[in-house]
Design a protein around this motif. Structure first.
Motif, mmCIF file in Angstrom:
data_model
loop_
_atom_site.group_PDB
_atom_site.id
_atom_site.type_symbol
_atom_site.label_atom_id
_atom_site.label_comp_id
_atom_site.label_asym_id
_atom_site.label_seq_id
_atom_site.Cartn_x
_atom_site.Cartn_y
_atom_site.Cartn_z
ATOM 1 N N TYR A 16 0.796 -1.170 -0.130
ATOM 2 C CA TYR A 16 -0.010 0.220 0.003
ATOM 3 C C TYR A 16 0.793 1.204 -0.031
ATOM 4 O O TYR A 16 1.840 1.453 0.549
ATOM 5 C CB TYR A 16 -0.896 0.056 1.205
ATOM 6 C CG TYR A 16 -1.882 -1.335 1.178
ATOM 7 C CD1 TYR A 16 -2.851 -1.101 0.612
ATOM 8 C CD2 TYR A 16 -1.444 -2.549 1.989
ATOM 9 C CE1 TYR A 16 -4.037 -2.105 0.637
ATOM 10 C CE2 TYR A 16 -2.571 -3.571 1.832
ATOM 11 C CZ TYR A 16 -3.718 -3.472 1.064
ATOM 12 O OH TYR A 16 -4.461 -4.169 1.002
ATOM 13 N N LEU A 385 -11.304 2.889 7.214
ATOM 14 C CA LEU A 385 -10.600 1.896 7.825
ATOM 15 C C LEU A 385 -10.509 1.996 9.611
ATOM 16 O O LEU A 385 -9.928 1.052 10.134
ATOM 17 C CB LEU A 385 -8.994 2.021 7.442
ATOM 18 C CG LEU A 385 -8.860 1.550 6.028
ATOM 19 C CD1 LEU A 385 -7.469 1.597 5.562
ATOM 20 C CD2 LEU A 385 -9.482 0.108 5.462
ATOM 21 N N LEU A 390 -13.187 -3.348 10.577
ATOM 22 C CA LEU A 390 -11.987 -3.397 9.713
ATOM 23 C C LEU A 390 -10.661 -3.137 10.625
ATOM 24 O O LEU A 390 -9.618 -2.958 10.478
ATOM 25 C CB LEU A 390 -12.002 -2.442 8.680
ATOM 26 C CG LEU A 390 -13.201 -2.595 7.579
ATOM 27 C CD1 LEU A 390 -12.835 -1.291 6.365
ATOM 28 C CD2 LEU A 390 -13.021 -3.759 6.726
ATOM 29 N N LEU A 391 -11.178 -3.460 11.928
ATOM 30 C CA LEU A 391 -10.098 -3.478 13.207
ATOM 31 C C LEU A 391 -9.917 -4.714 13.870
ATOM 32 O O LEU A 391 -10.799 -5.471 13.727
ATOM 33 C CB LEU A 391 -10.398 -2.509 13.982
ATOM 34 C CG LEU A 391 -10.362 -0.652 13.656
ATOM 35 C CD1 LEU A 391 -10.813 0.067 14.739
ATOM 36 C CD2 LEU A 391 -8.791 -0.619 13.186
ATOM 37 N N PRO A 392 -8.579 -4.917 14.280
ATOM 38 C CA PRO A 392 -7.232 -4.273 14.380
ATOM 39 C C PRO A 392 -6.960 -4.266 12.861
ATOM 40 O O PRO A 392 -7.306 -4.837 12.077
ATOM 41 C CB PRO A 392 -6.503 -5.159 15.223
ATOM 42 C CG PRO A 392 -7.229 -6.284 15.854
ATOM 43 C CD PRO A 392 -8.682 -6.293 14.824
ATOM 44 N N ARG A 393 -5.947 -3.283 12.644
ATOM 45 C CA ARG A 393 -5.339 -3.063 11.330
ATOM 46 C C ARG A 393 -4.494 -4.278 11.118
ATOM 47 O O ARG A 393 -3.463 -4.624 11.698
ATOM 48 C CB ARG A 393 -4.552 -1.794 11.298
ATOM 49 C CG ARG A 393 -5.391 -0.512 11.632
ATOM 50 C CD ARG A 393 -4.473 0.597 11.431
ATOM 51 N NE ARG A 393 -3.668 1.188 12.736
ATOM 52 C CZ ARG A 393 -2.837 1.949 12.659
ATOM 53 N NH1 ARG A 393 -2.349 2.573 11.523
ATOM 54 N NH2 ARG A 393 -2.010 2.198 13.750
ATOM 55 N N THR A 394 -4.883 -4.880 9.838
ATOM 56 C CA THR A 394 -3.970 -5.794 9.230
ATOM 57 C C THR A 394 -3.755 -5.571 7.384
ATOM 58 O O THR A 394 -3.461 -4.363 7.395
ATOM 59 C CB THR A 394 -4.582 -7.324 9.420
ATOM 60 O OG1 THR A 394 -5.572 -7.453 8.650
ATOM 61 C CG2 THR A 394 -4.591 -7.698 10.967
ATOM 62 N N ASP A 395 -4.294 -6.364 6.813
ATOM 63 C CA ASP A 395 -4.140 -5.946 5.367
ATOM 64 C C ASP A 395 -5.507 -5.354 5.010
ATOM 65 O O ASP A 395 -6.551 -6.244 5.151
ATOM 66 C CB ASP A 395 -3.958 -7.395 4.554
ATOM 67 C CG ASP A 395 -4.073 -7.131 3.137
ATOM 68 O OD1 ASP A 395 -4.334 -6.130 2.690
ATOM 69 O OD2 ASP A 395 -3.824 -8.150 2.352
ATOM 70 N N PRO A 396 -5.613 -4.129 4.654
ATOM 71 C CA PRO A 396 -6.806 -3.689 4.553
ATOM 72 C C PRO A 396 -7.873 -4.378 3.300
ATOM 73 O O PRO A 396 -8.839 -4.381 3.618
ATOM 74 C CB PRO A 396 -6.548 -2.030 3.968
ATOM 75 C CG PRO A 396 -5.295 -1.855 4.666
ATOM 76 C CD PRO A 396 -4.495 -3.088 4.578
ATOM 77 N N GLY A 398 -7.504 -7.236 2.664
ATOM 78 C CA GLY A 398 -7.879 -8.714 3.247
ATOM 79 C C GLY A 398 -9.277 -8.827 4.147
ATOM 80 O O GLY A 398 -10.254 -9.420 4.203
ATOM 81 N N LEU A 399 -9.177 -7.565 5.007
ATOM 82 C CA LEU A 399 -10.266 -7.332 5.779
ATOM 83 C C LEU A 399 -11.603 -6.892 5.088
ATOM 84 O O LEU A 399 -12.561 -7.284 5.467
ATOM 85 C CB LEU A 399 -9.925 -6.027 6.901
ATOM 86 C CG LEU A 399 -8.816 -6.131 7.871
ATOM 87 C CD1 LEU A 399 -8.229 -4.968 8.398
ATOM 88 C CD2 LEU A 399 -9.398 -7.075 8.942
ATOM 89 N N GLY A 403 -13.531 -10.145 5.282
ATOM 90 C CA GLY A 403 -14.435 -9.744 6.800
ATOM 91 C C GLY A 403 -15.780 -9.584 6.212
ATOM 92 O O GLY A 403 -16.465 -10.176 5.378
#
Lengths: 469, 469
Positions: A16, A385, A390-396, A398-399, A403
């Motif tokens: 990103y 985000l 969409l938390l915790p922050r990982t791969d946006p 992917g979430l 998710g």
């Protein structure tokens, strides 16, 4: 009209990057960090910018029947659907608005509406949908759903010698109606594109397909249809043509890079090769295919063969929603059970590309939309985000794809116009829409479809279900 | 503490009725139209009241890794999961809160947390989860995840002659730890119930299972485990026992009406008969089973055999959400493709019963929860039927289960205490939770799992994937 989104997260090959995105005259004019702002400035901090997705197959007026049709296979489900179909253009207008809102709030900026026409008010139906889509501001591809055979012709006959009633309108009259609709409503500059969209081989004659090919060539329009959604349709194609539906459609010239086909569940390997050769697009509607028990479309095989694939919600009575992110998630992970080798499985980034660029390709519009590219139309979506989902922050990405994003769409632009801001639709009064949908409907437990009770015994017989009855 | 919900829509055999529901001392005391109000009055107009669902299998701390693990089968996925597992009890506390919030906002009132323990801080891990669940007020069933074999023992050996490292803790020490945890944390009156929860046959010795049986009998606690999630586990069971995993678990006495088993994807007909005979419960985790390519659990066969079935989200790194309504929807419609006879398909009302009463039965708590019944605990959820996602009005339960409800949960009560009101959690500060989750994490594209790269070649070999490599 110009604006600049500052400091948004955008996907690049290696991961990103934080960048600014500038829009001038409806198109993306620059993407880079620290641009000199042009026009209004929008804060993209802690937000992910992605190209808009295409809801590449739906039937908007089915929204009036979502949640109510019991678990039934397509051939019986559709009989119940038509027994209770909306008969007022105002209903079509309202459900088109609802479809647009749900598509936006799940990442879509374009919708392909395979629009069920009210008998005797065909042009009024189309006019109502056009009015809704122009008012709300979604990019619309409207394919009036046409056929020239009656409902019972859509089931295999077996040895029943069943006779079908004549369809309510002649093939010729239907094609004339389509030409009138094209002249009246096709207006790409205003965001309304007409498609030729015979429902499929199960209810259409060759003459109807051929008339649609001629109109699509003459007016330079895309083609759409359902294709091999159910095992019954596969059986029917062999009864009707003595070959597969795909072979037949290729023979009559319906398949092309401007043709998108919804479902494509029951194609075999030689059919898949034809799809690749002709450049036709598969529109994957995973939720509807599960809900109606149609099966799992061989999406990994399509991808391996180089067939373009996009995603659709299908009509809200067979889904029963218009949440594109849900369709993308399930339409991606569903195929992991069809191939033991996980190296073939669809990654979240591939899902995003299928939903955006794949959708654009299927509408012959990949030059204009489907990616964050300088020169393309500003059809894109900014996701918040910091949403709990969409938390915790990982791969946006992917979430977002794997998710279950909730209230995650912050802003949407179509053709450079902002139509969702801070999660709220700005072009129409959504509360007023809710009130109208509420007032024109009522809660109900059960209802009885006359047609289902008339045709169920035949269906069970030809599908070899009699042993269960 | 008493209250009365007035004029809510509730499901009855023939459809829906408008009724009042009265709660006195944490339990439902009356359900009827026009009750004399007792205590606080709550307006249920245009709202649907349903019993709370059970999120019957999850691993709360996986929330830290949702969206980030690439498409991989369980055996490799879990290697990556453990390479990056949270190591601070405070993280466990925060992800337990997040799991509870998402479970509530999708209709759940109870959660079964098959809790991954931080090595060396096992009791602190459990204490952190207990603290979270008591603060927020969800009904919690905590099964500390235990094993006594190392990760590589969970894959079939084939002819590799592979040696496994000894596990970090002895069987005896693990069982002592469980007894300490039971004494310290089991407190049903305060909403915390301990379960015995060896991870499954793939990583547990008979001695561990037998120790858990003894503790569950002595303390009258339920049992939980994973069962036959993947084809690799089926193969492993035959390597290990020379019979099926289900036959072996029956033989050692693990199966009972107080035993719930997550996944149950690879059972054959004789295994299903054993499940029915022993009264064990299947916890269906459809999203995880798709995401990891595990397969489709034979849920229609379980139902036909009389096996109790409930729904779980599974951990958020294999789902990648904790939205129970999503799991229920997909876990219901998914099976329509496994049986051509639509008369076997799960109806939305059956889904609701599986998610509520089915969940309660699997926890030996059907006397206390799982339905709107006078005398049962007040664990229920009020859905706002004027949410756009539940309009137009048709069959409320059909809309809720088959649709994609968004912001539809208006209020939630657990044990008579209201913990969600007007769609907002009242017991904790959700914005503060979001900030903490945000601050303790970062966006990332890729990461490399050391263990996956060490074991992948062996996995591909024993699963006959080498031809693809």
């Amino acid at each position: 009209m110009s604006f600049t989104i500052q400091n948004a997260l955008i996907p690049v090959e290696s991961g990103y990057e934080t960048a600014d995105v500038q829009v001038v005259d409806n198109c993306i004019s620059a993407i880079a960090p620290n641009l000199e702002p042009a026009g209004r400035v929008i804060d993209g901090k802690n937000k992910l910018l992605l190209p808009g997705f295409v809801n590449a197959h739906t039937h908007s007026s089915e929204m009036w029947q979502r949640g109510i049709i019991p678990p039934l296979p397509l051939e019986l489900w559709i009989a119940e659907l038509y027994d209770f179909t909306p008969l007022e253009p105002e209903q079509v207008y309202l459900s088109a608005l609802g479809t647009a809102v749900e598509t936006w709030l799940s990442g879509g900026t374009s919708v392909v509406d395979h629009l069920v026409l009210i008998p005797g008010q065909e042009l009024e139906t189309i006019a109502a949908a056009v009015r809704a889509y122009q008012e709300i501001g979604i990019r619309a591809f409207i394919g009036p759903l046409i056929q020239d055979e009656s409902l019972t012709a859509g089931m295999p006959a077996g040895d029943s010698g069943i006779e079908h009633a004549a369809y309510i309108r002649s093939t010729k009259a239907t094609l004339e109606l389509m030409e009138t609709a094209i002249k009246q409503f096709h207006n790409p500059e205003k965001g309304v594109n007409m498609l030729l969209a015979p429902t499929g081989i199960q209810l259409c004659s060759d003459a109807l397909f051929e008339g649609c090919i001629e109109l699509s060539d003459r007016y330079n329009l895309c083609r759409h249809a359902h294709l091999l959604e159910t095992p019954a349709q596969k059986q029917l194609a062999h009864e009707k043509y003595g070959c597969s539906a795909v072979e037949h459609l290729q023979e009559i010239g319906y398949l092309s890079p401007r043709t998108s086909l919804a479902h494509c569940v029951w194609l075999d390997d030689s059919d898949i090769a034809i799809m690749a050769e002709t450049g036709a697009t598969v529109v994957h509607n995973p939720l509807s295919n599960l809900r109606l028990g149609s099966g799992i479309a061989p999406i990994l095989k399509y991808r391996q063969a180089g067939v373009n694939v996009s995603f659709g919600c299908d009509g809200a009575a067979s889904n029963d929603s218009q949440d594109l992110l849900e369709a993308i998630k399930i339409g991606s992970i569903l195929h992991n059970i069809t191939d033991l080798d996980y190296r073939q499985w669809i990654t979240p980034r591939q899902s995003v590309e299928m939903a955006s660029l794949g959708g654009a390709k299927g509408l012959n519009a990949a030059d204009e939309m489907g990616s964050l590219t300088v020169g393309k139309k500003a059809d894109f979506v900014l996701y918040d985000l910091t949403s709990l989902s969409l938390l915790p922050r990982t791969d946006p990405i992917g979430l977002l794809i794997l998710g279950r994003p909730t209230n995650a769409v912050d802003s949407v632009w179509v053709n450079g116009k902002q139509i969702v801001a801070e999660g709220k639709v700005t072009t129409i009064d959504v509360d007023a829409l809710r009130r109208k949908l509420f007032d024109r409907s009522e809660w109900t437990g059960k209802r009885q479809s006359q047609t289902v009770s008339e045709i169920e015994a035949h269906y069970r017989k030809v599908m070899n279900l009699q042993g269960y009855s």
